[in-house]
Design an enzyme around this catalytic site. Structure first.
Site, PDB file in Angstrom:
ATOM      1  N   ASN A   6       0.871  -1.169   0.000  1.00 31.09           N
ATOM      2  CA  ASN A   6       0.000   0.000   0.000  1.00 31.09           C
ATOM      3  C   ASN A   6       0.914   1.227   0.000  1.00 31.09           C
ATOM      4  O   ASN A   6       1.504   1.553   1.027  1.00 31.09           O
ATOM      5  CB  ASN A   6      -0.888  -0.038   1.257  1.00 31.09           C
ATOM      6  CG  ASN A   6      -1.763   1.189   1.378  1.00 31.09           C
ATOM      7  OD1 ASN A   6      -1.821   2.014   0.479  1.00 31.09           O
ATOM      8  ND2 ASN A   6      -2.441   1.318   2.518  1.00 31.09           N
ATOM      9  N   LEU A   7       1.024   1.882  -1.157  1.00 28.93           N
ATOM     10  CA  LEU A   7       1.975   2.997  -1.278  1.00 28.93           C
ATOM     11  C   LEU A   7       1.387   4.311  -0.754  1.00 28.93           C
ATOM     12  O   LEU A   7       2.070   5.330  -0.716  1.00 28.93           O
ATOM     13  CB  LEU A   7       2.434   3.136  -2.735  1.00 28.93           C
ATOM     14  CG  LEU A   7       3.099   1.865  -3.320  1.00 28.93           C
ATOM     15  CD1 LEU A   7       3.501   2.084  -4.773  1.00 28.93           C
ATOM     16  CD2 LEU A   7       4.308   1.437  -2.501  1.00 28.93           C
ATOM     17  N   LYS A   8       0.117   4.277  -0.367  1.00 26.31           N
ATOM     18  CA  LYS A   8      -0.573   5.436   0.226  1.00 26.31           C
ATOM     19  C   LYS A   8      -0.374   6.691  -0.639  1.00 26.31           C
ATOM     20  O   LYS A   8      -0.398   6.599  -1.852  1.00 26.31           O
ATOM     21  CB  LYS A   8      -0.120   5.626   1.675  1.00 26.31           C
ATOM     22  CG  LYS A   8      -0.244   4.321   2.472  1.00 26.31           C
ATOM     23  CD  LYS A   8      -0.111   4.490   3.946  1.00 26.31           C
ATOM     24  CE  LYS A   8      -0.245   3.135   4.616  1.00 26.31           C
ATOM     25  NZ  LYS A   8      -0.286   3.196   6.055  1.00 26.31           N
ATOM     26  N   HIS A  88      -9.654   0.564   4.762  1.00 28.44           N
ATOM     27  CA  HIS A  88      -8.350   0.784   5.395  1.00 28.44           C
ATOM     28  C   HIS A  88      -8.528   1.748   6.569  1.00 28.44           C
ATOM     29  O   HIS A  88      -9.357   2.658   6.519  1.00 28.44           O
ATOM     30  CB  HIS A  88      -7.351   1.357   4.377  1.00 28.44           C
ATOM     31  CG  HIS A  88      -5.975   1.438   4.936  1.00 28.44           C
ATOM     32  ND1 HIS A  88      -5.551   2.499   5.699  1.00 28.44           N
ATOM     33  CD2 HIS A  88      -4.940   0.563   4.901  1.00 28.44           C
ATOM     34  CE1 HIS A  88      -4.304   2.272   6.089  1.00 28.44           C
ATOM     35  NE2 HIS A  88      -3.912   1.105   5.622  1.00 28.44           N
ATOM     36  N   GLU A 157      -5.546  -5.420  10.384  1.00 24.16           N
ATOM     37  CA  GLU A 157      -4.531  -4.401  10.619  1.00 24.16           C
ATOM     38  C   GLU A 157      -4.893  -3.600  11.874  1.00 24.16           C
ATOM     39  O   GLU A 157      -5.736  -2.691  11.810  1.00 24.16           O
ATOM     40  CB  GLU A 157      -4.458  -3.431   9.441  1.00 24.16           C
ATOM     41  CG  GLU A 157      -4.109  -4.060   8.127  1.00 24.16           C
ATOM     42  CD  GLU A 157      -3.543  -3.023   7.152  1.00 24.16           C
ATOM     43  OE1 GLU A 157      -2.381  -3.169   6.785  1.00 24.16           O
ATOM     44  OE2 GLU A 157      -4.258  -2.076   6.814  1.00 24.16           O
ATOM     45  N   GLY A 163       2.072   2.013  10.784  1.00 18.07           N
ATOM     46  CA  GLY A 163       3.040   3.107  10.679  1.00 18.07           C
ATOM     47  C   GLY A 163       3.721   3.480  11.975  1.00 18.07           C
ATOM     48  O   GLY A 163       4.356   4.534  12.072  1.00 18.07           O
ATOM     49  N   SER A 193       3.012  -2.365  10.455  1.00 19.48           N
ATOM     50  CA  SER A 193       4.450  -2.397  10.768  1.00 19.48           C
ATOM     51  C   SER A 193       5.150  -3.708  10.390  1.00 19.48           C
ATOM     52  O   SER A 193       6.026  -4.169  11.113  1.00 19.48           O
ATOM     53  CB  SER A 193       4.694  -2.051  12.233  1.00 19.48           C
ATOM     54  OG  SER A 193       4.334  -0.707  12.472  1.00 19.48           O
TER      55      SER A 193
HETATM   56  P1  PGA Z   1       2.495   0.121   7.752  1.00 17.04           P
HETATM   57  O1  PGA Z   1       1.070   0.305   7.042  1.00 17.04           O
HETATM   58  O2  PGA Z   1       3.149  -1.065   7.110  1.00 17.04           O
HETATM   59  O3  PGA Z   1       3.221   1.406   7.463  1.00 17.04           O
HETATM   60  O4  PGA Z   1       2.245  -0.086   9.194  1.00 17.04           O
HETATM   61  C1  PGA Z   1       0.283  -0.809   6.736  1.00 17.04           C
HETATM   62  C2  PGA Z   1      -0.979  -0.340   6.071  1.00 17.04           C
HETATM   63  O5  PGA Z   1      -1.404   0.788   6.305  1.00 17.04           O
HETATM   64  O6  PGA Z   1      -1.580  -1.086   5.287  1.00 17.04           O
END
Ligand code: PGA
Length: 235
Positions: A6-8, A88, A157, A163, A193
């Site tokens: 997920n590159l956001k 999400h 998640e 994050g 994470s």
């Molecule tokens: P993260 O994000 O790996 O930075 O914790 C995961 C996600 O939001 O899908």
């Protein structure tokens, strides 16, 4: 197994194209046959053919119309996108999408046969309220969702792990996944994470069918390494 990035709201169009090309080359060179998904920022969507499936991080439940700032099916169809991330935690908690809206999106894109990666997970205060409260909270995120949909992938998640560098213990992941597997037989990913340093052990856990990776996936070589771990485990 399923490995998703997920590159956001990161990378430019040019950088996303380069990123996807690098992943493709890696998968090819290493004969990796796992299911690899990449979700670039919406403005960076492009037609793509190869081993990597490109998905959208969001879309409005419409073909087209007056929904300023949103995209609909027509914009996805242009690039042959048939995969969507729904629910999400950043959509739920930062953008404020309700369960009702998520269900609308789910039903709309299900009707169009999309592969749906549907995310669930609890915030810290809910986790701290105890196991029962936590499972109650997560159960509500299943409300209205067709858990038998054949093109469904679920991602667990925990919001507090996204994050932050924090993760549940491996035992906790196994225990929660077991409970979530009882709700749906869809493949179940863990996210929050996941890094190259813990991906191997997370992927190896019982009840974990793959990972959804955010920050660490921005390092393309790290993401590729995680795909390689999955290939070696080949669960
Ligand atoms: P993260 O994000 O790996 O930075 O914790 C995961 C996600 O939001 O899908």
């Amino acid at each position: 197994m399923i490995i998703a990035a997920n590159l956001k709201t990161n990378l430019t169009r040019e950088k996303s194209v380069k990123y996807i090309k690098e992943v493709e080359n890696f998968l090819d060179k290493n004969s990796i046959s796992q299911e690899v998904l990449v979700f670039p920022a919406i403005s960076n969507l492009n037609r793509h053919s190869g081993r990597v499936t490109i998905g959208t991080q969001n879309a409005y439940p419409t073909i087209n119309g007056a929904f300023t700032g949103e995209i609909g099916y027509e914009q996805l169809e242009e690039f042959g996108i048939k995969t969507i991330l729904i629910g999400h935690s950043e959509r739920r908690h930062v953008i404020g999408e309700t369960q009702e809206m998520l269900v609308k999106k789910f039903d709309f894109y299900k009707e169009l046969g999309f592969k749906i990666i549907y995310c669930v997970g609890e915030p810290l205060e809910v986790r701290e309220a105890g196991h029962e409260k936590m499972m109650e909270y997560i159960s509500k995120q299943y409300a209205g969702i067709d858990v038998t949909y054949e093109n469904l992938i679920i991602a667990y998640e925990p919001v507090w792990a996204i994050g932050t560098g924090l993760t549940p213990t491996l035992e906790d992941i196994v225990a929660i996944h077991k409970e979530l597997k009882a709700k749906s037989s869809a493949p179940l990913l863990y996210g929050g994470s996941v890094k190259v340093t813990n991906a191997k052990e997370v992927l190896a856990l019982e009840g974990v069918d793959g990972i959804l990776v955010g920050s660490a996936a921005l390092y393309v070589e790290h993401f590729c390494t995680m795909c390689e771990y999955a290939e070696k485990l080949n669960k």
